[in-house]
Scaffold this motif. Structure first.
Motif, PDB file in Angstrom:
ATOM      1  N   VAL A  62      -1.814  -2.487   3.962  1.00 40.96           N
ATOM      2  CA  VAL A  62      -2.631  -1.324   3.576  1.00 40.96           C
ATOM      3  C   VAL A  62      -4.082  -1.754   3.350  1.00 40.96           C
ATOM      4  CG1 VAL A  62      -2.987   0.401   1.761  1.00 40.96           C
ATOM      5  CG2 VAL A  62      -0.703   0.025   2.697  1.00 40.96           C
ATOM      6  N   THR A  63      -4.295  -2.884   2.722  1.00 33.88           N
ATOM      7  CA  THR A  63      -5.657  -3.384   2.536  1.00 33.88           C
ATOM      8  C   THR A  63      -6.325  -3.615   3.882  1.00 33.88           C
ATOM      9  OG1 THR A  63      -5.064  -4.417   0.438  1.00 33.88           O
ATOM     10  CG2 THR A  63      -7.070  -5.209   1.512  1.00 33.88           C
ATOM     11  N   ARG A 120      -7.266  -0.310   5.405  1.00 31.54           N
ATOM     12  CA  ARG A 120      -8.271   0.458   4.655  1.00 31.54           C
ATOM     13  C   ARG A 120      -9.671  -0.135   4.716  1.00 31.54           C
ATOM     14  NH1 ARG A 120      -6.453   3.829  -0.259  1.00 31.54           N
ATOM     15  NH2 ARG A 120      -8.688   3.854  -0.295  1.00 31.54           N
ATOM     16  N   ILE A 121      -9.798  -1.455   4.849  1.00 30.51           N
ATOM     17  CA  ILE A 121     -11.128  -2.056   4.756  1.00 30.51           C
ATOM     18  C   ILE A 121     -11.776  -2.291   6.114  1.00 30.51           C
ATOM     19  CG2 ILE A 121     -10.575  -3.149   2.557  1.00 30.51           C
ATOM     20  CD1 ILE A 121     -10.597  -5.837   4.055  1.00 30.51           C
TER      21      ILE A 121
END
Length: 138
Positions: free
Chosen positions: A54-55, A58-59
């Protein structure tokens, strides 16, 4: 240097793999049982995989390849212990204490090979990102 485009694929594959892992480990626990600490190790793995994937997603356009590499490395470590613990018991002629079916060991061994390959992919992406000239690395 921006993140490698295969990192997005790795993040999505990590979510797919962790969904299968969570489902199968929960099923295994319900059918054959295992110590709670063994199930917790699997759930920690699931949490690390979700966090890394997820990181990473998202980034974007930045990279979280290091988090993905850490999650896959953790999986390889406890998978290694699980597979070779079973192999040692098999060599001693000991039956699984929980009555585990004989097909579980080949599945664990095949999964371990897949995890090792994906871990190398993630480590390569993290290494590539660490060498890239960027404000965060310079």
């Amino acid at each position: 240097m921006m993140r490698h485009r295969s990192e997005t694929w790795l993040a999505w594959f990590s979510l797919f793999a962790t969904t299968i892992h969570f489902t199968l480990e929960t099923w295994y626990h319900m059918v054959w049982g295992q110590p709670l600490q063994a199930l917790l190790v699997d759930y920690i793995s699931v949490a690390l995989m979700i966090f890394g994937a997820v990181t990473s997603l998202r980034i974007r356009p930045r990279s979280a390849a290091g988090l993905l590499a850490a999650a896959w490395t953790y999986n390889l470590g406890f998978g290694w212990r699980s597979a070779f613990g079973r192999l040692e018991a098999l060599e001693r002629g000991a039956a699984p204490v929980n009555g585990e079916a004989s097909f579980v060991l080949p599945i664990v061994a095949a999964s371990l090979m897949i995890v090792a390959i994906v871990m190398v992919w993630a480590l390569f992406l993290a290494w590539r990102q660490a060498l890239s000239p960027s404000p965060a690395n310079g």
